[in-house]
Scaffold this active site. Sequence first.
Site, PDB file in Angstrom:
ATOM      1  N   SER A 126       0.772  -1.098  -0.084  1.00 18.46           N
ATOM      2  CA  SER A 126      -0.072   0.006   0.107  1.00 18.46           C
ATOM      3  C   SER A 126       0.816   1.306  -0.047  1.00 18.46           C
ATOM      4  O   SER A 126       0.432   2.210   0.053  1.00 18.46           O
ATOM      5  CB  SER A 126      -0.855   0.021   1.137  1.00 18.46           C
ATOM      6  N   LEU A 129       6.255   3.715  -3.268  1.00 21.10           N
ATOM      7  CA  LEU A 129       7.053   2.982  -3.899  1.00 21.10           C
ATOM      8  C   LEU A 129       6.341   1.850  -4.588  1.00 21.10           C
ATOM      9  O   LEU A 129       6.620   1.629  -5.785  1.00 21.10           O
ATOM     10  CB  LEU A 129       8.433   2.737  -3.195  1.00 21.10           C
ATOM     11  N   HIS A 353      24.598   6.710  -6.555  1.00 19.54           N
ATOM     12  CA  HIS A 353      24.189   6.961  -7.929  1.00 19.54           C
ATOM     13  C   HIS A 353      25.438   7.428  -8.944  1.00 19.54           C
ATOM     14  O   HIS A 353      25.759   6.845  -9.672  1.00 19.54           O
ATOM     15  CB  HIS A 353      23.142   8.083  -8.011  1.00 19.54           C
ATOM     16  N   LYS A 446      28.381  16.895  -9.091  1.00 23.07           N
ATOM     17  CA  LYS A 446      27.582  18.116  -8.375  1.00 23.07           C
ATOM     18  C   LYS A 446      26.141  17.519  -8.416  1.00 23.07           C
ATOM     19  O   LYS A 446      25.584  16.940  -9.262  1.00 23.07           O
ATOM     20  CB  LYS A 446      27.530  19.247  -9.479  1.00 23.07           C
ATOM     21  N   TYR A 496      25.192  13.632 -27.515  1.00 21.44           N
ATOM     22  CA  TYR A 496      25.586  14.502 -28.453  1.00 21.44           C
ATOM     23  C   TYR A 496      27.065  14.919 -28.241  1.00 21.44           C
ATOM     24  O   TYR A 496      27.432  15.116 -27.302  1.00 21.44           O
ATOM     25  CB  TYR A 496      24.641  15.801 -28.557  1.00 21.44           C
ATOM     26  N   LYS A 498      29.729  17.996 -29.250  1.00 26.10           N
ATOM     27  CA  LYS A 498      29.901  19.486 -29.752  1.00 26.10           C
ATOM     28  C   LYS A 498      30.846  19.570 -30.635  1.00 26.10           C
ATOM     29  O   LYS A 498      32.285  19.091 -29.985  1.00 26.10           O
ATOM     30  CB  LYS A 498      29.993  20.268 -28.377  1.00 26.10           C
TER      31      LYS A 498
END
Length: 604
Positions: A126, A129, A353, A446, A496, A498
């Site tokens: 319930s 998550l 992470h 950061k 991508y 540059k």
Amino acid sequence: MATLSSATNCRSSSSSSYSSSSSLFPRIHHQQHFIVSLASPKPLFNKLSFHSNQPSFSFTPAPAPAAASQDGAISTTVPHIENETPLKKVKNANLSVPPPQESKGITPFRLNKDKSSVTITVVGASGDLAKKKIFPALFALYYEDCLPEHFTIFGYARSKMTDAELRDMVSKTLTCRIDKRANCGEKMEQFLKRCFYHSGQYDSEANFAELDKKLKEHEAGTIANRLFYLSIPPNIFINAVKSASISASSANGWTRVIVEKPFGRDSESSAALTTALKQYLEEDQIFRIDHYLGKELVENLSVLRFSNLIFEPLWSRQFIRNVQLIFSEDFGTEGRGGYFDNYGIVRDIMQNHLLQILALFAMETPVSLDAEDIRNEKVKVLRSMRPIQLDDVVIGQYKSHTRGGVNYPAYTDDKTVPHNSLTPTFAAAALFIDNARWDGVPFLMKAGKALHDRRTEIRVQFRHVPGNLYKRNFGTNLDHETNELVIRVQPDEAIYLKINNKVPGLGMRLDRSNLNLLYSTRYSGEIPDAYERLLLDAVEGERRLFIRSDELDAAWSLFTPVLKDLEDKKTVPEYYPYGSRGPVGAHYLAAKYKVRWGDFAGDQ
């Protein structure tokens, strides 16, 4: 370990398919695992015994846990453990007789695929998550025919609820976001028919025994494999593990464990947690989950690097000037302040992470795509990293700010957060890998909440071109003459590069252009949620995206000293307005290493 046939077909139809010895061949003993989500609980058991005539566990209770400390951490003192636990002895014993075909390398599952079943029990069904992530991920796997033919889902929680009420609750969280090859409404109805509910206390062996009876009704006549996902608060985790292990373990199949972050608060509590788990499980039975490792662009890191000749030769200190790992959220801790204040942004984001992404980015070429080969290389990176210095860390905390007539609250305005809290909601750090490939290259991290935008990305800034003929065309801004590779993990997944390019015309005017792979443009299919990939891996026994105990030890040994310094010295964070780019100190830290953060307006 038997590979489930339908899940294997799901993998083989995708563009990225990995083989793993652990998922291809079954063990000849009973494996006992549990899926869990926890912080750093105190073990409740001192001794584990296994009775060979019946696959059940008995435990001797440990002394009552000590009171939580002021910061909310739970004591993790671990009782004495013998060198060889009873479970390890059992694993060496021939408790189950394999069929004759097993000696020929044919798995029993493949011979009798209709004789095997998987039951996924979501404990804490319930909770948010479960509703927002677990049930939708399971439905997506079902829709894509990635779950085994015989599977059942059970919800378990303290709330009184019927099967019909569970199905109604779950149906509100399911979406037909997947491509419409089949009627989504029909698939959803079929999925919900496989969902059942049992109400019980998390610390009740009797209630889990009642659940066990219900599970057996659905597993009758099959090799019963069980997944328990404990989506519950950390303080009741151990009670649930005890009750489930004693009363609801599979009698003739496997039961698996996924441990979700936070894995403790520091090296000591993390080691205590690992030691406690290993009283009952061996390392290869524990799945430590970091959902960021299941994200598509993180998965693509090794493909980008090791299958493209243009990138691998450039992946070193010779050509790369710096690497930036950036995580930002445009919202604060509203609703999670009480939990967050006990951990802070460094523990919540950077230590797991971002550090995991860094290890995958910087590792050497593994021997193979086998889970252990990949994790071996990640551990080497973590062990090669230089201890983080306090001078190389900047912390911040967001304050209230009014913008557009809207007043945004400060972190300490949250009633669940102490008014004098020094917990950082922002952190920036410079890290270094002292090996031949990366010596001297700054890896800048950061991470912050209540910033100007939401993003997670890796930015690789290359060195300047030696003797650049067009240097005068760029003026004094030398950064604009360098190439940059950007891997945007979320949102709007993209890769991508540059490059410098001549603007069409008679003159010689240069411009920066992007060679852009925008996933939404290139690929029409929906990108799977990270929980889908990781739940499927747990069912298949694939461990490549899960964290090994020595990885965890190395990660905590890197961050624990600086965390201790910050807390012992009661370092006051630099305050930044809600919705800003964070503390000014982060820019001074980057400038210290002649780096400019890449996430500036006009430089996206």
